[in-house]
Write an enzyme that holds these catalytic residues in place. Structure first.
Site, mmCIF file in Angstrom:
data_model
loop_
_atom_site.group_PDB
_atom_site.id
_atom_site.type_symbol
_atom_site.label_atom_id
_atom_site.label_comp_id
_atom_site.label_asym_id
_atom_site.label_seq_id
_atom_site.Cartn_x
_atom_site.Cartn_y
_atom_site.Cartn_z
ATOM 1 N N LYS A 1 96.965 -48.324 -24.001
ATOM 2 C CA LYS A 1 96.376 -47.389 -24.959
ATOM 3 C C LYS A 1 96.592 -45.948 -24.508
ATOM 4 C CE LYS A 1 92.458 -45.699 -24.520
ATOM 5 N NZ LYS A 1 91.032 -45.313 -24.305
ATOM 6 N N THR B 1 88.007 -41.787 -23.765
ATOM 7 C CA THR B 1 89.379 -41.283 -23.795
ATOM 8 C C THR B 1 89.947 -41.592 -25.174
ATOM 9 O OG1 THR B 1 89.642 -41.673 -21.430
ATOM 10 C CG2 THR B 1 91.660 -41.396 -22.720
ATOM 11 N N LYS C 1 92.647 -35.337 -20.034
ATOM 12 C CA LYS C 1 92.436 -36.722 -19.588
ATOM 13 C C LYS C 1 93.658 -37.589 -19.865
ATOM 14 C CE LYS C 1 90.736 -40.461 -18.045
ATOM 15 N NZ LYS C 1 89.723 -41.290 -18.693
#
Length: 294
Positions: free
Chosen positions: A240, A95, A171
């Site tokens: 994140k 990701t 995502k």
């Protein structure tokens, strides 16, 4: 389908299971990782050890599963590495940001290497079972070459377009929604508890009526029971991903007001020492705001 020689870079909790799935499917897998223990475990199952990322890129194709943009940039976007690669396909399953996906595609194209973004939905046990949902995007020819590898690691591959950044956008959007769900459950459970309702009773009712499905049943139980260990997805990774969503939103002029709330909640949780816990531990912040006991 003919078996391929596959380099695999990044054997964290997810990568170990994904590499094992490729082995089960009959591919020859050459593994590299910073720490040696996961490499040894995969070698015991039939993999070959790669001494460097360059040795992994000497395979026909490379699959990578690294933690973040910085790791991908440092280890895999080295022009010298790509110039010397035998591999003609790189499937990046991390990701990462949309901007990094765009840079990576351009650099790989410059060196004649197909680049596919294929981030995943699923926790480590799902990866080990080869049952991931895979979100993929890239040039059609590269996607076609990657398909047997993706099929070995996942139960379904969802296609999002010809540009790798489209898969990363999907995502990031999905993880942003998960973070929103965890925060909303945390606030609802805090409201219930502050008014004498057991959070476990609330979650049991919600998941049997309004919100069935794995997200609310799984994370709802973790929030209601304050069960944040062992971590399936550590809290810093959640921060994140929220940051990735905010960055992608800013680049596209898409306001994400709740994203700022989430970011502050994750920072609060980290400041209180919850960095090794599951990202569901962000629920502890809602409890503190409500004056509930830790």
């Amino acid at each position: 389908m003919d078996a391929m020689t596959v380099g695999f870079v990044g054997l964290g909790a997810m990568g170990q299971g994904m590499a094992a799935s490729l082995l089960r499917a009959g591919h020859s897998v050459r593994v590299w990782n910073r720490s040696p223990e996961p490499v040894a475990a995969l070698v015991a199952r039939g993999a070959e050890a790669a001494g460097t990322p360059a040795e992994a890129f000497a395979a026909e194709a490379v699959v990578s599963m690294l933690a973040n943009d910085a790791a991908v940039e440092q280890l895999l976007l080295d022009p010298a590495l790509l110039a010397g690669a035998r591999a003609t396909l790189h499937v990046n399953m991390a990701t990462v940001s949309v901007a990094l996906a765009e840079r990576a595609e351009a650099l790989h194209t410059e060196h004649g290497i197909g680049y596919v973004a294929a981030p995943v939905l699923g926790r480590p046990p799902v990866a080990a079972a080869g049952e991931l949902n895979i979100l993929a995007a890239g040039a059609p020819r590269a996607l076609a070459r990657a398909e047997p590898l993706l099929a070995a690691m996942g139960r379904r591959t969802w296609h999002f377009g010809d540009s790798p950044g489209q898969a990363n956008t999907a995502k990031i959007s999905a993880n942003f929604l998960l973070a929103c769900a965890i925060e909303s459950m945390a606030e609802a459970c805090s409201l219930a508890e502050a008014n004498g309702v057991r959070p476990t009773d609330l979650v049991e009712m919600l998941t049997a009526t309004l919100f069935p499905g794995p997200v609310y049943s799984g994370y709802g139980a973790m929030v209601a029971e304050r069960r944040y260990e062992p971590a399936g997805f550590k809290l810093p990774l959640g921060l994140k991903d929220v940051d990735l969503a905010l960055t992608a939103g800013a680049a596209a002029h898409v306001p994400l007001p709740f994203g700022s709330v989430l970011r502050d909640a994750f920072l609060d949780a980290l400041a209180h020492g919850d960095g090794e816990k599951d990202w569901a531990a962000v629920a502890a912040v809602a409890r503190r705001r409500a004056g509930l006991p830790a």
